[in-house]
Motif scaffolding. Structure first.
Motif, PDB file in Angstrom:
ATOM      1  N   ALA A 161       0.839  -1.205   0.000  1.00 62.09           N
ATOM      2  CA  ALA A 161       0.000   0.000   0.000  1.00 62.09           C
ATOM      3  C   ALA A 161       0.871   1.251   0.000  1.00 62.09           C
ATOM      4  O   ALA A 161       0.589   2.218  -0.726  1.00 62.09           O
ATOM      5  CB  ALA A 161      -0.939  -0.020   1.204  1.00 62.09           C
ATOM      6  N   ASP A 162       1.937   1.243   0.794  1.00 68.96           N
ATOM      7  CA  ASP A 162       2.854   2.389   0.824  1.00 68.96           C
ATOM      8  C   ASP A 162       3.510   2.609  -0.530  1.00 68.96           C
ATOM      9  O   ASP A 162       3.636   3.752  -0.992  1.00 68.96           O
ATOM     10  CB  ASP A 162       3.961   2.169   1.866  1.00 68.96           C
ATOM     11  N   VAL A 163       3.931   1.530  -1.159  1.00 69.88           N
ATOM     12  CA  VAL A 163       4.607   1.650  -2.450  1.00 69.88           C
ATOM     13  C   VAL A 163       3.650   2.185  -3.514  1.00 69.88           C
ATOM     14  O   VAL A 163       4.011   3.064  -4.300  1.00 69.88           O
ATOM     15  CB  VAL A 163       5.245   0.303  -2.882  1.00 69.88           C
ATOM     16  N   TYR A 164       2.415   1.688  -3.521  1.00 68.56           N
ATOM     17  CA  TYR A 164       1.430   2.234  -4.468  1.00 68.56           C
ATOM     18  C   TYR A 164       1.170   3.714  -4.192  1.00 68.56           C
ATOM     19  O   TYR A 164       1.094   4.526  -5.121  1.00 68.56           O
ATOM     20  CB  TYR A 164       0.113   1.461  -4.418  1.00 68.56           C
ATOM     21  N   ALA A 165       1.034   4.094  -2.928  1.00 63.41           N
ATOM     22  CA  ALA A 165       0.793   5.502  -2.577  1.00 63.41           C
ATOM     23  C   ALA A 165       1.975   6.365  -3.011  1.00 63.41           C
ATOM     24  O   ALA A 165       1.784   7.457  -3.585  1.00 63.41           O
ATOM     25  CB  ALA A 165       0.539   5.644  -1.080  1.00 63.41           C
ATOM     26  N   LEU A 166       3.190   5.895  -2.760  1.00 65.86           N
ATOM     27  CA  LEU A 166       4.381   6.666  -3.139  1.00 65.86           C
ATOM     28  C   LEU A 166       4.549   6.696  -4.653  1.00 65.86           C
ATOM     29  O   LEU A 166       4.960   7.720  -5.213  1.00 65.86           O
ATOM     30  CB  LEU A 166       5.617   6.081  -2.456  1.00 65.86           C
ATOM     31  N   TYR A 167       4.215   5.609  -5.320  1.00 64.33           N
ATOM     32  CA  TYR A 167       4.263   5.582  -6.788  1.00 64.33           C
ATOM     33  C   TYR A 167       3.343   6.659  -7.365  1.00 64.33           C
ATOM     34  O   TYR A 167       3.758   7.470  -8.198  1.00 64.33           O
ATOM     35  CB  TYR A 167       3.860   4.198  -7.313  1.00 64.33           C
ATOM     36  N   LEU A 168       2.102   6.679  -6.910  1.00 58.39           N
ATOM     37  CA  LEU A 168       1.153   7.640  -7.457  1.00 58.39           C
ATOM     38  C   LEU A 168       1.541   9.078  -7.115  1.00 58.39           C
ATOM     39  O   LEU A 168       1.424   9.975  -7.943  1.00 58.39           O
ATOM     40  CB  LEU A 168      -0.270   7.337  -6.977  1.00 58.39           C
ATOM     41  N   LYS A 169       2.040   9.291  -5.910  1.00 61.58           N
ATOM     42  CA  LYS A 169       2.486  10.634  -5.519  1.00 61.58           C
ATOM     43  C   LYS A 169       3.669  11.067  -6.386  1.00 61.58           C
ATOM     44  O   LYS A 169       3.739  12.217  -6.831  1.00 61.58           O
ATOM     45  CB  LYS A 169       2.875  10.641  -4.044  1.00 61.58           C
ATOM     46  N   THR A 170       4.589  10.144  -6.638  1.00 63.27           N
ATOM     47  CA  THR A 170       5.744  10.454  -7.475  1.00 63.27           C
ATOM     48  C   THR A 170       5.298  10.777  -8.897  1.00 63.27           C
ATOM     49  O   THR A 170       5.789  11.740  -9.509  1.00 63.27           O
ATOM     50  CB  THR A 170       6.750   9.275  -7.454  1.00 63.27           C
ATOM     51  N   GLY A 224      -9.393   1.312  -2.428  1.00 62.95           N
ATOM     52  CA  GLY A 224      -9.875   1.502  -1.065  1.00 62.95           C
ATOM     53  C   GLY A 224      -9.038   0.727  -0.056  1.00 62.95           C
ATOM     54  O   GLY A 224      -8.741   1.223   1.033  1.00 62.95           O
ATOM     55  N   HIS A 225      -8.664  -0.491  -0.427  1.00 63.33           N
ATOM     56  CA  HIS A 225      -7.828  -1.316   0.436  1.00 63.33           C
ATOM     57  C   HIS A 225      -6.470  -0.642   0.640  1.00 63.33           C
ATOM     58  O   HIS A 225      -5.946  -0.575   1.755  1.00 63.33           O
ATOM     59  CB  HIS A 225      -7.671  -2.696  -0.194  1.00 63.33           C
ATOM     60  N   ILE A 226      -5.911  -0.113  -0.437  1.00 59.99           N
ATOM     61  CA  ILE A 226      -4.646   0.618  -0.354  1.00 59.99           C
ATOM     62  C   ILE A 226      -4.797   1.800   0.594  1.00 59.99           C
ATOM     63  O   ILE A 226      -3.969   2.002   1.489  1.00 59.99           O
ATOM     64  CB  ILE A 226      -4.190   1.096  -1.754  1.00 59.99           C
ATOM     65  N   GLN A 270      -2.233   2.359   3.683  1.00 62.69           N
ATOM     66  CA  GLN A 270      -1.076   3.195   3.381  1.00 62.69           C
ATOM     67  C   GLN A 270      -0.693   4.075   4.570  1.00 62.69           C
ATOM     68  O   GLN A 270      -1.545   4.571   5.298  1.00 62.69           O
ATOM     69  CB  GLN A 270      -1.322   4.059   2.142  1.00 62.69           C
ATOM     70  N   ARG A 271       0.627   4.243   4.733  1.00 60.08           N
ATOM     71  CA  ARG A 271       1.166   5.117   5.757  1.00 60.08           C
ATOM     72  C   ARG A 271       1.846   6.323   5.139  1.00 60.08           C
ATOM     73  O   ARG A 271       2.278   7.218   5.856  1.00 60.08           O
ATOM     74  CB  ARG A 271       2.141   4.328   6.637  1.00 60.08           C
ATOM     75  N   ILE A 272       1.951   6.350   3.830  1.00 60.38           N
ATOM     76  CA  ILE A 272       2.491   7.481   3.084  1.00 60.38           C
ATOM     77  C   ILE A 272       1.323   8.402   2.754  1.00 60.38           C
ATOM     78  O   ILE A 272       0.341   7.959   2.144  1.00 60.38           O
ATOM     79  CB  ILE A 272       3.181   7.017   1.776  1.00 60.38           C
ATOM     80  N   SER A 273       1.421   9.654   3.168  1.00 58.54           N
ATOM     81  CA  SER A 273       0.321  10.602   2.953  1.00 58.54           C
ATOM     82  C   SER A 273       0.221  11.012   1.492  1.00 58.54           C
ATOM     83  O   SER A 273       1.232  11.187   0.812  1.00 58.54           O
ATOM     84  CB  SER A 273       0.534  11.857   3.805  1.00 58.54           C
TER      85      SER A 273
END
Length: 182
Positions: free
Chosen positions: A43-52, A101-103, A107-110
């Motif tokens: 979940a963190d990696v997906y969040a960071l990927y999308l933010k990047t 939604g699961h991500i 996720q812990r990456i804002s």
């Protein structure tokens, strides 16, 4: 940087349905603990990927080309982590993420939904996020060590190195001319 805390709900980790359970010599509790840690990382990696990618798409300013390409490379590296993470969970007989939604629950990456972010702040925020990812990877590595999951620990070691490199590149990109950090 404020990090989201993991909100667990039914189905966020642990053993897969009997038809999806892959045989392993690890204890069932071990596979549940490792799968839960890996799902949070995923979940963190997906969040960071999308933010990047968000910052890549919305980059501006005099260093546009360099930063745009840097963030594209980093996003590609992050995305490349997702399938091995999810497949490792499945190899252990666990269940993995099923939706956006699961991500968002794990996720812990804002996220950053601001309309405009200054380029230096983008890079600084991503630097902090990659450092947080390294910390989360180390915590997951500890869980693997506690459960004698050498294969997952080995994968995590490589991802720590990659994440530290991303952090280094981002740090150097926003460092002040006098040599101090951000």
């Amino acid at each position: 940087m404020e990090q989201k805390t993991s909100q667990k709900s039914a189905g966020d980790g642990g053993q897969a349905a009997p038809a999806l359970r892959t045989p392993t010599d690890l204890r069932p509790q071990a596979t549940s603990e490792v799968a839960e840690a890996l799902n949070a990382l995923l979940a963190d990696v997906y969040a960071l990927y999308l933010k990047t990618k968000n910052f890549h798409w919305h980059m501006s300013g005099p260093h546009f080309r360099d930063y745009h390409l840097l963030l594209d490379d980093q996003a590609t590296e992050l995305f490349a982590m997702t399938d091995p993470l999810a497949e490792r969970i499945r190899k252990l007989g666990g269940k993995t993420l099923r939706s956006i939604g699961h991500i968002s629950r794990l996720q812990r990456i804002s996220d950053n939904d601001e309309e405009f972010v200054e380029p230096s702040r983008m890079l600084s925020e991503l630097c902090d996020d990659n450092r947080a990812l390294v910390s989360n990877l180390r915590a997951a590595h500890d869980i693997c060590d506690d459960n004698k999951d050498i294969a997952t620990a080995s994968l995590i070691e490589n991802w720590i190195d990659e994440s530290e490199e991303r952090t280094w590149f981002l740090f150097e990109s926003v460092r002040d001319p006098d040599g101090s950090g951000h």
